[in-house]
Design an enzyme around this catalytic site. Structure first.
Site, PDB file in Angstrom:
ATOM      1  N   CYS A  56       0.817  -1.215   0.000  1.00  0.00           N
ATOM      2  CA  CYS A  56       0.000   0.000   0.000  1.00  0.00           C
ATOM      3  C   CYS A  56       0.849   1.262   0.000  1.00  0.00           C
ATOM      4  O   CYS A  56       0.326   2.357  -0.171  1.00  0.00           O
ATOM      5  CB  CYS A  56      -0.942  -0.013   1.195  1.00  0.00           C
ATOM      6  SG  CYS A  56      -2.026  -1.451   1.224  1.00  0.00           S
TER       7      CYS A  56
ATOM      8  N   CYS B 257     -13.246   0.200   8.408  1.00  0.00           N
ATOM      9  CA  CYS B 257     -12.396  -0.255   7.294  1.00  0.00           C
ATOM     10  C   CYS B 257     -12.605   0.666   6.096  1.00  0.00           C
ATOM     11  O   CYS B 257     -13.730   1.043   5.782  1.00  0.00           O
ATOM     12  CB  CYS B 257     -12.758  -1.679   6.878  1.00  0.00           C
ATOM     13  SG  CYS B 257     -12.676  -2.872   8.227  1.00  0.00           S
TER      14      CYS B 257
ATOM     15  N   HIS C 258      -9.430   3.849  -1.018  1.00  0.00           N
ATOM     16  CA  HIS C 258      -8.044   3.358  -0.981  1.00  0.00           C
ATOM     17  C   HIS C 258      -7.735   2.489  -2.192  1.00  0.00           C
ATOM     18  O   HIS C 258      -7.622   1.273  -2.084  1.00  0.00           O
ATOM     19  CB  HIS C 258      -7.836   2.587   0.334  1.00  0.00           C
ATOM     20  CG  HIS C 258      -6.445   2.054   0.534  1.00  0.00           C
ATOM     21  ND1 HIS C 258      -5.329   2.600  -0.058  1.00  0.00           N
ATOM     22  CD2 HIS C 258      -5.991   1.019   1.291  1.00  0.00           C
ATOM     23  CE1 HIS C 258      -4.254   1.912   0.321  1.00  0.00           C
ATOM     24  NE2 HIS C 258      -4.634   0.948   1.131  1.00  0.00           N
TER      25      HIS C 258
END
Lengths: 390, 485
Positions: free
Chosen positions: A89, A212, A338
């Site tokens: 990430c 999340c 994300h």
């Protein structure tokens, strides 16, 4: 300062979200178009000498090898050099870091960094499992861990130690969704309450769905140049003054402690040293809040507050818009989304706009130093980049 | 009321051919399909959808009609690739039909091809549609070693509109008999009550006779009946209608074409100049018969697509229906336990780690450089079979299959082991009450299945909470939010 000076002279991104209508190439081209649109015609695209492409899950989700050609082909950028970066990430920030170092080394005057990820070509649950693959040494693979587990472990420890409560984590989600409402590029633009976070479906207890970040598609791009040339391309350049990157061991069970992360702590220390500043000098920060607990960890790892004081610091209002060090004015990963390879680049886009006073309703007044914090895996790798206005 | 008639018709037969001689070589005592020497076999890359597209393309080309002019597609089949999902939609997508064209899927009966013509004629007559495309497509098989094993494959399509020269007249149907051919849910192959004379004389003939009577058709130039093999059809014609001419329109070498059979027969009749009127009918024991009168007012274009034949042997035939597994393509998703990585990690089965001779840390799995001191000298040693939970989570998205949901996954400090990074393992928690799992819970390591890939089981170690006998209490339920301060 990085070498003789590296500046950011352009930034562009696409609205993150479930972009079922857009292909990987569409996202990439839209980010490129947005980047060029923001340069008022002062950048000749043919003068860009090299590019860095950040995509994390190409093989896993796209089922196609992602190479430099994945950028060069749709943009018509060939035969210029394109380096593909994959570092979980943290790949987006690492791509920025490597592009900056190439400019600082004198190899190029003007370079492109573009991060793109197409995640919603899989169902969200399958995508969550696919991410396990990025950390799946054969030995680890059958143990059943998923991405939220890697941060959920810290949450369990911090709760058991009495450092944070379930509600403290929920307040991170509430804050970042409040910020994201003000960002047209954010995916989840609805406010959430502490009660809604607690009552949401559990994903990896103690984390619920609203702890999340959503699985999203997206792309973001920045242009970097030698600082002495920045005035050719913009009247309001932003200098990329520091980059720190650090690593840890691969597996959860080889961590010496939970509730603190070595790689982010070290990456931040190195970046502060390179920038010649301390955490109290930072005006605005984009943090890697892939899970709510990750932002609480970040406050402590980055030295925004003392170790163990993250809940109190959050409660003080310091990291909210209007506070002393607004964190994730963009909405962060929790609200904005994300798309893995794009995240670090998008964080820098937000800092670029904040430092130029172009962040609209979410503007942090007078921000002159901004920081991005981009964590890969279970803290296996972290990249911290720092930028300064002017 | 508007009339309805067929304006063009086309057929497609795939190139594969299984010879009856080849079949008899493997099943010498079994009666094969009567009256033919080969049956058509669809290729590995052909199914009801692709063959229907071939036939529809032929009908549209023969009729000189563009896809924009078709506002209803009727697909009839017993062998759709889907038990649930419209195969008609797939055909419409491939043909590029307008998105507002109606779609009808008729499945599960060999009379459905004729039913499709009835549906289309009714839709045209009522004005609900201007031009319908009716296609029947089949690739059936029967249980190996039975008389109905080698069924045919192919597709036939007819364009129906108000001005179609082959006018569709009266329609009739009858329900009659008990089933003698059926395919149970979830199976690929047709089952058969194997008594040909009973099936023909006591089931087919009465049903056909009843429909002919209902159609009030005394004399007809042709009788196109399906699905029947050549021998059965001639027996039928003799039984019900000795005066019919040109009643056998078997396309040589195709075999039983199921729902498509009557349309094939019709294509042969309208192209064969056999008279001016006749009957197109389908019959199926247990459901009965459906028929319609057709008038050959004028010639219509008929197109037959017959790629060059390719012989198929019996193993190839079985492969095409999945009865024998064909070549399996290589996949990057491999069974973990068979890989070189699993071979290198062979010590995992016995939970063997490496004991660093410099600092004493136990590394699990073993490492060349000690995780704590970097030392490179170590000896293999089996890990303790007990420990305590360091941290854990309760996962509701389960990454290993099959496992219960939710499942706890955690880090365990092995009993008596020091080291900052060594001395720990990761594991799933089994057979434990998650409400009583906590940081500090004592656990024992147990050998369990860790899922399977491609049928190959992964084995490894999980942990099970052991009842506490005193000492330090665990912070129970931390991950479930019970440790709020």
């Amino acid at each position: 300062m990085i070498g003789s000076g590296v500046s950011i002279v352009g930034a562009g991104m696409v609205p993150f979200g479930e972009r079922f209508e857009a292909s990987y190439e569409d996202l990439l081209l839209d980010a490129w178009d947005a980047l060029l649109a923001g340069t008022d015609g002062r950048v000749d695209p043919d003068r860009i000498e090299a590019a860095w492409l950040s995509t994390a899950l190409g093989g896993l989700i796209r089922r196609e090898a992602v190479t430099g050609a994945s950028l060069a082909d749709p943009l018509g950028f060939h035969p210029r050099p394109v380096t593909r970066v994959e570092n979980a990430c943290a790949g987006g920030s690492d791509a920025v870091r490597n592009a900056a170092f190439a400019v600082a080394a004198g190899a190029y005057d003007l370079v492109l960094v573009l991060g793109v990820e197409k995640m919603r070509d899989l169902p969200t649950r399958a995508s969550l499992i696919a991410q396990r693959g990025t950390m799946s040494h054969l030995w680890w693979h059958p143990r059943g861990a998923t991405s939220p587990y890697l941060f959920g472990q810290h949450a369990t420890t911090m709760m058991a130690e009495g450092r944070i409560t379930r509600e403290d984590m929920a307040r991170v989600s509430v804050k970042n969704h409040d910020h994201g409402r003000l960002n047209p590029n954010a995916f989840m633009r609805k406010p959430v309450s502490v009660e809604q976070v607690l009552a949401a479906p559990p994903v990896c207890e103690p984390l619920t769905v609203l702890d999340c970040c959503p699985t999203t598609d997206g792309a973001a791009a920045v242009l970097l140049c030698r600082s002495e040339l920045a005035g050719r391309f913009t009247d309001a350049p932003v200098e990329l003054v520091a980059s720190g990157l650090a690593t840890d061991t691969m597996y959860s069970h080889t961590k010496p402690v939970f509730g603190a992360q070595e790689a982010p702590t070290r990456a931040a220390a190195d970046a502060y040293k390179m920038a010649g500043i301390g955490p109290s000098d930072v005006d605005v920060a984009e943090l890697h809040d892939c899970f709510t607990v990750a932002e609480l960890l970040a406050y402590e790892d980055l030295g925004f507050c003392e170790r163990g004081a993250s809940a109190a610091w959050l409660a003080s209002g310091a990291p909210a818009l209007g506070g002393s060090l607004p964190c994730n004015p963009s909405g962060g990963l929790l609200s904005k989304g994300h798309p893995i390879g794009a995240t670090g680049v998008a964080q820098l886009c937000e800092v670029f706009w904040q430092l130029r006073g172009e962040a609209g309703d979410r503007q942090v007044d007078g921000a002159s130093i901004g920081l991005t914090h981009n964590v890969g895996g279970n803290g296996q790798v972290c990249c911290v980049n720092i930028a300064r206005r002017g | 009321m508007t009339e309805a008639g067929i304006e063009a018709i086309a057929t497609y037969v795939p190139p594969g051919r299984l010879s009856v001689a080849e079949l008899r070589r493997h099943w010498p005592g079994v009666a094969g399909p009567g009256g033919v020497s080969t049956v058509a076999v669809a290729g590995f890359d052909e199914d009801v959808v692709t063959m229907a597209v071939e036939a529809c393309d032929g009908a549209l080309a023969a009729g000189g009609v563009g896809t924009a002019a078709v506002d209803l597609l009727v697909l009839a089949t017993c062998s759709s690739p889907y038990a649930e999902h419209s195969a008609a939609a797939e055909v419409a997508r491939a043909l590029g039909l307008p998105s507002d064209a109606g779609l009808v899927d008729l499945a599960g009966s060999t009379v459905s091809g004729v039913t499709g013509l009835v549906v289309a004629a009714d839709a045209v007559r009522s004005g609900r549609c201007r031009r319908a495309l009716v296609v029947a497509s089949e690739r059936r098989t029967g249980r190996p070693g039975t008389a109905v094993e080698a069924l045919g494959a192919g597709a036939a399509a007819a364009l129906v509109s108000a001005d179609g020269p082959v006018a569709i007249g009266r329609t009739a149907s009858t329900r009659f008999g008990v089933p003698t051919r059926w395919r149970p849910d979830g199976e690929r192959a047709l089952h058969h009550y194997d008594d040909a004379r009973y099936e023909l004389m006591n089931q087919v003939v009465p049903a056909v006779t009843a429909v002919l009577a209902d159609l009030r058709e005394d004399r007809h130039a042709f009788l196109a009946v399906g699905p029947l093999d050549v021998r059965s059809r001639s027996l039928l014609v003799r039984a019900v209608d000795p005066g019919a001419e040109g009643s056998s329109f078997e396309v040589e070498g195709t075999g039983d074409l199921g729902a498509a059979g009557p349309l094939f027969a019709l294509a042969g009749a309208v192209g064969g100049e056999v008279g001016t009127a006749g009957v197109c009918m389908a019959v199926e024991p247990g459901s009965g018969a459906v028929g319609l009168r057709v008038a050959l007012g004028g010639a219509i274009p008929v197109r037959h697509s017959r790629p060059a034949e390719i012989p198929v042997d019996y193993v190839g035939y079985l492969q095409r229906f999945g009865a024998v597994e064909g070549p399996v393509p290589p996949s990057p998703i491999v069974p973990y336990a068979a890989t070189p990585g699993a071979l290198r990690d062979d010590g995992e089965g016995s939970l063997t780690g490496s004991r660093c001779t410099a600092c004493g840390s136990l590394n699990v799995p073993p490492r060349r450089r000690c995780i704590d001191c970097g030392g490179t000298t170590h000896v293999p040693e089996r890990a303790p079979r007990s420990g305590t939970i360091v941290t854990y989570n309760v996962q509701h998205v389960v990454a290993v299959h099959p496992e219960p949901s939710p499942v706890a996954v955690g880090v365990v400090r092995l009993t008596g082991e020091g080291g900052a990074r060594g001395g720990q393992v990761s594991a799933m928690v089994c057979d434990s009450d998650l409400e009583h799992l906590g940081v500090g819970s004592p656990v024992e390591l147990v050998y369990r299945r860790l899922g399977a890939d491609d049928g190959l089981v992964k084995y490894g170690w999980k942990v099970r909470v052991v009842p506490e006998t005193g000492g330090a209490a665990a912070t129970q339920g931390a991950a479930r939010g019970d440790a709020r301060s």
